[in-house]
Design an enzyme around this catalytic site. Structure first.
Site, PDB file in Angstrom:
ATOM      1  N   VAL A 123      31.373  33.994  29.237  1.00 55.15           N
ATOM      2  CA  VAL A 123      30.381  33.197  29.635  1.00 55.15           C
ATOM      3  C   VAL A 123      29.822  31.689  29.381  1.00 55.15           C
ATOM      4  CG1 VAL A 123      28.721  33.875  31.861  1.00 55.15           C
ATOM      5  CG2 VAL A 123      29.637  35.401  31.703  1.00 55.15           C
TER       6      VAL A 123
ATOM      7  N   LYS B 219      24.157  41.870  40.605  1.00 52.23           N
ATOM      8  CA  LYS B 219      24.876  41.729  40.047  1.00 52.23           C
ATOM      9  C   LYS B 219      25.822  43.768  39.708  1.00 52.23           C
ATOM     10  CE  LYS B 219      28.359  40.411  37.062  1.00 52.23           C
ATOM     11  NZ  LYS B 219      29.844  39.522  37.406  1.00 52.23           N
TER      12      LYS B 219
ATOM     13  N   LEU C 185      31.395  34.852  38.050  1.00 56.04           N
ATOM     14  CA  LEU C 185      32.820  33.777  38.109  1.00 56.04           C
ATOM     15  C   LEU C 185      33.627  35.384  37.374  1.00 56.04           C
ATOM     16  CD1 LEU C 185      33.573  34.682  34.121  1.00 56.04           C
ATOM     17  CD2 LEU C 185      31.931  32.602  34.358  1.00 56.04           C
ATOM     18  N   LYS C 186      35.060  34.393  37.380  1.00 59.50           N
ATOM     19  CA  LYS C 186      35.712  35.504  37.433  1.00 59.50           C
ATOM     20  C   LYS C 186      36.749  34.845  36.326  1.00 59.50           C
ATOM     21  CE  LYS C 186      38.247  34.839  41.718  1.00 59.50           C
ATOM     22  NZ  LYS C 186      37.120  34.079  42.334  1.00 59.50           N
ATOM     23  N   GLU C 187      36.728  35.796  35.113  1.00 60.30           N
ATOM     24  CA  GLU C 187      38.354  34.959  33.878  1.00 60.30           C
ATOM     25  C   GLU C 187      39.687  34.755  34.743  1.00 60.30           C
ATOM     26  OE1 GLU C 187      38.011  38.293  30.846  1.00 60.30           O
ATOM     27  OE2 GLU C 187      36.327  38.135  30.495  1.00 60.30           O
TER      28      GLU C 187
ATOM     29  N   ASN D 187      29.501  44.227  41.640  1.00 57.56           N
ATOM     30  CA  ASN D 187      30.778  44.875  40.733  1.00 57.56           C
ATOM     31  C   ASN D 187      31.327  46.203  41.382  1.00 57.56           C
ATOM     32  OD1 ASN D 187      31.270  42.302  39.473  1.00 57.56           O
ATOM     33  ND2 ASN D 187      30.986  43.058  37.435  1.00 57.56           N
TER      34      ASN D 187
ATOM     35  N   CYS E 208      34.460  43.489  32.708  1.00 58.90           N
ATOM     36  CA  CYS E 208      32.669  43.387  33.389  1.00 58.90           C
ATOM     37  C   CYS E 208      33.093  45.091  34.188  1.00 58.90           C
ATOM     38  CB  CYS E 208      32.815  42.673  34.201  1.00 58.90           C
ATOM     39  SG  CYS E 208      32.244  41.101  33.576  1.00 58.90           S
TER      40      CYS E 208
HETATM   41  P1  NAD Z   1      31.881  37.769  24.909  1.00 61.34           P
HETATM   42  O1  NAD Z   1      31.548  38.660  24.678  1.00 61.34           O
HETATM   43  O2  NAD Z   1      32.828  37.037  24.983  1.00 61.34           O
HETATM   44  O3  NAD Z   1      30.295  36.541  24.407  1.00 61.34           O
HETATM   45  C1  NAD Z   1      29.202  36.937  23.843  1.00 61.34           C
HETATM   46  C2  NAD Z   1      28.993  36.146  22.529  1.00 61.34           C
HETATM   47  O4  NAD Z   1      26.952  36.260  22.079  1.00 61.34           O
HETATM   48  C3  NAD Z   1      30.040  36.461  21.442  1.00 61.34           C
HETATM   49  O5  NAD Z   1      30.975  34.930  20.744  1.00 61.34           O
HETATM   50  C4  NAD Z   1      28.593  36.661  20.550  1.00 61.34           C
HETATM   51  O6  NAD Z   1      29.214  36.240  18.678  1.00 61.34           O
HETATM   52  C5  NAD Z   1      27.813  36.194  20.675  1.00 61.34           C
HETATM   53  N1  NAD Z   1      26.739  36.869  20.475  1.00 61.34           N
HETATM   54  C6  NAD Z   1      26.334  38.222  20.398  1.00 61.34           C
HETATM   55  N2  NAD Z   1      25.269  38.567  19.919  1.00 61.34           N
HETATM   56  C7  NAD Z   1      24.019  36.882  19.267  1.00 61.34           C
HETATM   57  C8  NAD Z   1      22.805  36.098  18.990  1.00 61.34           C
HETATM   58  N3  NAD Z   1      21.724  37.370  18.576  1.00 61.34           N
HETATM   59  N4  NAD Z   1      22.949  35.308  19.408  1.00 61.34           N
HETATM   60  C9  NAD Z   1      23.846  34.402  19.383  1.00 61.34           C
HETATM   61  N5  NAD Z   1      25.096  34.914  19.995  1.00 61.34           N
HETATM   62  C10 NAD Z   1      25.414  36.326  20.039  1.00 61.34           C
HETATM   63  O7  NAD Z   1      31.142  38.621  26.699  1.00 61.34           O
HETATM   64  P2  NAD Z   1      30.648  37.801  28.027  1.00 61.34           P
HETATM   65  O8  NAD Z   1      32.398  38.223  28.760  1.00 61.34           O
HETATM   66  O9  NAD Z   1      31.017  36.189  27.480  1.00 61.34           O
HETATM   67  O10 NAD Z   1      29.802  38.181  28.527  1.00 61.34           O
HETATM   68  C11 NAD Z   1      28.243  38.275  28.256  1.00 61.34           C
HETATM   69  C12 NAD Z   1      27.527  38.773  29.295  1.00 61.34           C
HETATM   70  O11 NAD Z   1      27.698  37.770  30.752  1.00 61.34           O
HETATM   71  C13 NAD Z   1      27.750  39.928  29.540  1.00 61.34           C
HETATM   72  O12 NAD Z   1      26.635  40.351  29.552  1.00 61.34           O
HETATM   73  C14 NAD Z   1      29.120  40.345  30.018  1.00 61.34           C
HETATM   74  O13 NAD Z   1      28.647  40.859  31.419  1.00 61.34           O
HETATM   75  C15 NAD Z   1      28.535  39.191  31.373  1.00 61.34           C
HETATM   76  N6  NAD Z   1      29.273  39.238  32.614  1.00 61.34           N
HETATM   77  C16 NAD Z   1      30.549  37.942  31.588  1.00 61.34           C
HETATM   78  C17 NAD Z   1      31.627  38.007  32.737  1.00 61.34           C
HETATM   79  C18 NAD Z   1      33.238  37.637  32.438  1.00 61.34           C
HETATM   80  O14 NAD Z   1      33.902  38.059  33.251  1.00 61.34           O
HETATM   81  N7  NAD Z   1      33.778  38.243  31.053  1.00 61.34           N
HETATM   82  C19 NAD Z   1      31.060  37.509  34.153  1.00 61.34           C
HETATM   83  C20 NAD Z   1      29.727  37.604  34.864  1.00 61.34           C
HETATM   84  C21 NAD Z   1      29.130  38.437  33.180  1.00 61.34           C
END
Ligand code: NAD
Length: 446
Positions: free
Chosen positions: A11, A205, A151-153, A209, A261
């Site tokens: 994200v 959100k 967003l959708k991966e 989902n 998610c």
């Molecule tokens: P991810 O695990 O890919 O990325 C999270 C990042 O945060 C990692 O790179 C990690 O190193 C970093 N991080 C953790 N603690 C930290 C800190 N204290 N300081 C700085 N960086 C830190 O996760 P994601 O898939 O990007 O999801 C992030 C959020 O967005 C989640 O809450 C998820 O539910 C939400 N979300 C994800 C999607 C998806 O499709 N992946 C879609 C919508 C919402």
């Protein structure tokens, strides 16, 4: 306006690159040094179509930069997006430790009045907890915004650049104006920015989902019933999807939902309700149905090969939880492979994008194939788990030649059952009749 994004995962990276693309100056920060070092050299930690170009171009133009210096990223920001992970805790609730850790840093390092935007998916009430944490050390006023990400991966860049809608929960006019300015370039075609209170934005959100997961589990149950009564779920899907009240999206049956998610957000919403003394009966059932659905491919293999899978060798096409991504979090392929290995079978698998991730998760418990055809050698069956485009029109002659038995278990209904019979395969799919070719001698497997 200076924007910083904390958390540079699926994200955060998409958000940062897309905001830079519309002209904002964006700093993306993450605690993972290897990730940031790679990004500085335009080496992306994830596979996401179109993202590499955006990162490279905006970094070259000086609008996008990467750092592990969280304090500096906070200090320079007028608007700070928090996009760190919120994985499920042991009891299913969202683990907020990363979000709250960032909040503490914000309080310490802010240098000006700022807007804190929660992008991470967080339960209702989290903005209040984040604000309380910031307030402990804050020396400047700040404003909260909940901006759930839809967003959708696999289509993340497109989804962010052209959103159906932008949901913004704000607590002040200051936050509203800042967010309106940031998102104006993304809604020029008239799609709405929907402003609301923060609790409703946080809830939106999870409700979205929950609804999508419900559609998937509903269709999977209907598909399983279709198999029992001799109906074809593809026809049923088209029949109901053309009803404008229902619509065609998210009606495809399959091996169960996975990804980062749906599983965790459904669990977290159930948990939120439980904390309020309420049972979410529909979502409880959605989860149960999904857990059972993830076993359907193994069940079908046993239907075809007999209960004892000891010594059987199975080819698997597709490891990612869906196409166009390398993400294997909670992927149905993991449930299938675990079950096969426990049953004494061996597995050779292929995926166009997630081989690295698979090695990380499965180590040397399976064999990894260079190409999808390489996976087939001497296999008792091919199981298709992910609907990658390149699996849609294989050379079936070659497939048949390479498999030990002409048996395909198709978890995504990619192929036509009649054609598969003509080609000499036994073919099991989801929600459609089984096609048994006489050459698959079931007795041999008993
Ligand atoms: P991810 O695990 O890919 O990325 C999270 C990042 O945060 C990692 O790179 C990690 O190193 C970093 N991080 C953790 N603690 C930290 C800190 N204290 N300081 C700085 N960086 C830190 O996760 P994601 O898939 O990007 O999801 C992030 C959020 O967005 C989640 O809450 C998820 O539910 C939400 N979300 C994800 C999607 C998806 O499709 N992946 C879609 C919508 C919402």
């Amino acid at each position: 306006m200076n924007i910083s994004v904390i958390g540079t995962g699926y994200v955060g990276l998409v958000v940062g690159a897309c905001l830079a693309e519309t002209g904002s100056d964006v700093v993306c920060a993450d605690v993972m040094e290897s990730k940031i070092e790679g990004l500085k050299r335009n080496v992306l930690p994830i596979y996401e179509p179109g993202l590499e170009d955006l990162v490279e171009r905006n970094q070259a133009d000086g609008r996008l930069s990467f750092t592990t210096d969280i304090a500096a990223a906070i200090a320079s920001a007028d608007v700070l997006f928090v996009a760190v992970g919120t994985p499920p805790d042991e009891d299913g609730s969202a683990d907020l430790q990363h979000v709250l850790a960032v909040a503490r840093e914000v309080g310490r390092h802010m240098t000006r009045e700022m807007v804190i935007v929660t992008k991470s998916t967080v339960p209702v009430g989290t903005a209040g907890k984040v604000a309380a944490e910031i307030r402990k050390e804050a020396k400047f006023p700040f404003h909260m915004c909940s901006n759930p990400e839809f967003l959708k991966e696999g289509a993340a860049v497109d989804d962010f650049m052209k959103p159906d809608r932008v949901v913004l929960g704000v607590d002040s006019e200051f936050a509203r104006e800042a967010m309106n300015e940031i998102y104006a370039p993304f809604v020029r075609t008239g799609n709405p920015i929907i402003f609301m209170d923060i609790a409703s934005a946080e809830m939106t959100k999870y409700a979205a989902n929950g609804m999508l997961a419900t559609r998937i589990s509903f269709m999977n149950e209907i598909a399983n019933l279709c198999e029992l009564v001799g109906a074809n779920v593809d026809m049923v899907r088209r029949g109901i999807g053309s009803d404008s009240r229902i619509g065609p999206s998210f009606l495809f049956p399959g091996p169960g939902y996975g990804g980062s998610c749906f599983p965790k957000d459904v669990k977290a919403l159930v948990r939120t309700a439980a904390e309020m003394g309420m049972e979410l009966k529909v979502l409880d059932a959605v989860e149960d149905v999904n857990d059972a659905q993830k076993m359907r491919l193994s069940e079908k293999l046993r239907d075809a090969l007999g209960d004892d899978l000891t010594g059987k060798h199975i080819a698997v096409w597709g490891l990612a939880f869906k196409p166009q991504t390398d993400d294997m979090r909670d992927a149905p392929s993991l449930t299938l492979i675990k079950d096969l290995l426990e049953a004494g079978a061996t597995v050779c698998a292929h995926d166009p994008a997630s081989m690295k991730e698979a090695r990380h998760k499965l180590h040397d418990t399976i064999v990894y194939a260079e190409t999808n055809y390489d996976a087939l050698s001497n296999a008792d069956a091919l199981v298709v788990v992910t609907d990658w485009n390149e699996y849609r029109h294989p050379d079936f002659g070659r497939v048949k030649e390479m498999l030990k038995r002409p048996l395909i278990i198709d978890g995504r209904n990619l192929y036509d059952p009649g054609k598969m019979l003509d080609l000499g395969f036994s073919y099991y799919s989801i929600g459609r009749s089984v096609v048994e070719h006489p050459s698959l001698n079931r007795v041999e497997y008993a």
